[in-house]
Design a protein around this motif. Sequence first.
Motif, short mmCIF file in Angstrom:
data_model
loop_
_atom_site.label_atom_id
_atom_site.label_comp_id
_atom_site.label_asym_id
_atom_site.label_seq_id
_atom_site.Cartn_x
_atom_site.Cartn_y
_atom_site.Cartn_z
N PHE A 1 26.04 -76.32 -47.33
CA PHE A 1 26.22 -75.22 -46.38
C PHE A 1 26.65 -74.00 -47.18
N ARG A 2 26.07 -72.86 -46.88
CA ARG A 2 26.47 -71.65 -47.60
C ARG A 2 27.92 -71.33 -47.27
N SER A 3 28.65 -70.82 -48.25
CA SER A 3 30.06 -70.48 -48.04
C SER A 3 30.36 -69.05 -48.50
N MET A 4 29.33 -68.33 -48.94
CA MET A 4 29.51 -66.95 -49.39
C MET A 4 28.52 -66.02 -48.67
N THR A 5 28.89 -64.76 -48.61
CA THR A 5 27.97 -63.76 -48.07
C THR A 5 27.03 -63.31 -49.19
N ASP A 6 26.07 -62.47 -48.85
CA ASP A 6 25.16 -61.91 -49.84
C ASP A 6 25.53 -60.47 -50.18
N ALA A 7 26.80 -60.13 -50.05
CA ALA A 7 27.27 -58.77 -50.30
C ALA A 7 26.93 -58.33 -51.72
N ARG A 8 26.39 -57.12 -51.81
CA ARG A 8 25.98 -56.57 -53.12
C ARG A 8 26.62 -55.21 -53.36
N GLY A 9 26.76 -54.85 -54.62
CA GLY A 9 27.31 -53.56 -54.99
C GLY A 9 26.26 -52.47 -54.95
N ALA A 10 26.66 -51.26 -55.32
CA ALA A 10 25.74 -50.12 -55.32
C ALA A 10 24.56 -50.34 -56.27
N ASP A 11 24.74 -51.18 -57.29
CA ASP A 11 23.68 -51.44 -58.26
C ASP A 11 22.72 -52.53 -57.78
N GLY A 12 22.98 -53.08 -56.60
CA GLY A 12 22.10 -54.12 -56.06
C GLY A 12 22.45 -55.52 -56.52
N GLU A 13 23.45 -55.65 -57.41
CA GLU A 13 23.85 -56.95 -57.91
C GLU A 13 24.86 -57.60 -56.95
N LEU A 14 24.84 -58.93 -56.88
CA LEU A 14 25.80 -59.65 -56.05
C LEU A 14 27.23 -59.37 -56.50
N LEU A 15 28.12 -59.18 -55.55
CA LEU A 15 29.52 -58.96 -55.86
C LEU A 15 30.14 -60.26 -56.39
N PRO A 16 31.29 -60.20 -57.06
CA PRO A 16 31.94 -61.42 -57.58
C PRO A 16 32.21 -62.44 -56.48
N ASP A 17 32.30 -63.71 -56.89
CA ASP A 17 32.52 -64.80 -55.94
C ASP A 17 33.74 -64.56 -55.05
N GLU A 18 34.84 -64.08 -55.65
CA GLU A 18 36.07 -63.92 -54.88
C GLU A 18 35.93 -62.88 -53.77
N VAL A 19 34.96 -61.98 -53.92
CA VAL A 19 34.70 -60.98 -52.88
C VAL A 19 33.79 -61.56 -51.79
N ARG A 20 32.78 -62.30 -52.20
CA ARG A 20 31.81 -62.85 -51.25
C ARG A 20 32.30 -64.10 -50.53
N LEU A 21 33.35 -64.72 -51.08
CA LEU A 21 33.90 -65.93 -50.46
C LEU A 21 34.87 -65.52 -49.36
N THR A 22 34.45 -65.62 -48.11
CA THR A 22 35.25 -65.20 -46.96
C THR A 22 36.31 -66.26 -46.62
N LYS A 23 37.17 -65.90 -45.67
CA LYS A 23 38.19 -66.85 -45.21
C LYS A 23 37.53 -68.10 -44.64
N PHE A 24 36.45 -67.91 -43.89
CA PHE A 24 35.71 -69.04 -43.34
C PHE A 24 35.10 -69.88 -44.46
N GLY A 25 34.56 -69.22 -45.46
CA GLY A 25 33.98 -69.93 -46.59
C GLY A 25 35.02 -70.73 -47.35
N ARG A 26 36.21 -70.16 -47.50
CA ARG A 26 37.30 -70.88 -48.17
C ARG A 26 37.68 -72.13 -47.39
N THR A 27 37.67 -72.01 -46.06
CA THR A 27 37.99 -73.17 -45.22
C THR A 27 36.94 -74.26 -45.40
N LEU A 28 35.67 -73.87 -45.43
CA LEU A 28 34.61 -74.85 -45.65
C LEU A 28 34.82 -75.59 -46.96
#
Length: 206
Positions: free
Chosen positions: A60-87
Amino acid sequence: MYQRYIKRLLDIILSLAAIVLLGPLLIVVAVLVRIKLGSPVIFHQERPGYHEKIFKLCKFRSMTDARGADGELLPDEVRLTKFGRTLRATSLDELPELWNILKGDMSLIGPRPLLVRYLPRYNEFQRHRHDVRPGLTGWAQVNGRNAIDWETKFRYDVEYVNRISFWFDVKILLMTVGKVFRRSGISSATHATMEEFMGGADHEEQ
């Protein structure tokens, strides 16, 4: 005998039973993931398995696909939401791997399947972790999971390969239940999940 025949038979029986019994939970988690994290609900990634054969791991996915201004995926700690941490803390994100076990890509117990890009970084000692099918849980997981360093983790993995038996698997399974309830070892001390493995020492451990 155990590793070649009995272990595989147990994997089929237990994974199939778990899929049936946990079916309602799988559906609920899938719906929540879709609502909170978006699509796709199931995360697929190539991982090396038995004898380094590549397969597609299901989680099950546990991170968002949030990206920075350069189009690259943001670090894991940013994309890992509270819900993702619970999973991750409850290991619910791992449940789709029951399908990998049923197919024969994985076993219930064994070294965790890591990233394909790590393959050329292993030394000869560490490479023995692929002498068995990777597992949903394993000896390294119940001895620290992501809270221990890579060298220690691989020593546990190879120790499992050398000690594999029915009763050792039962012990690991029971210890896993305790770890899940205590939610321990989810993250390393410096990273949201685990630092990237950059390579092992050149020497071969005895």
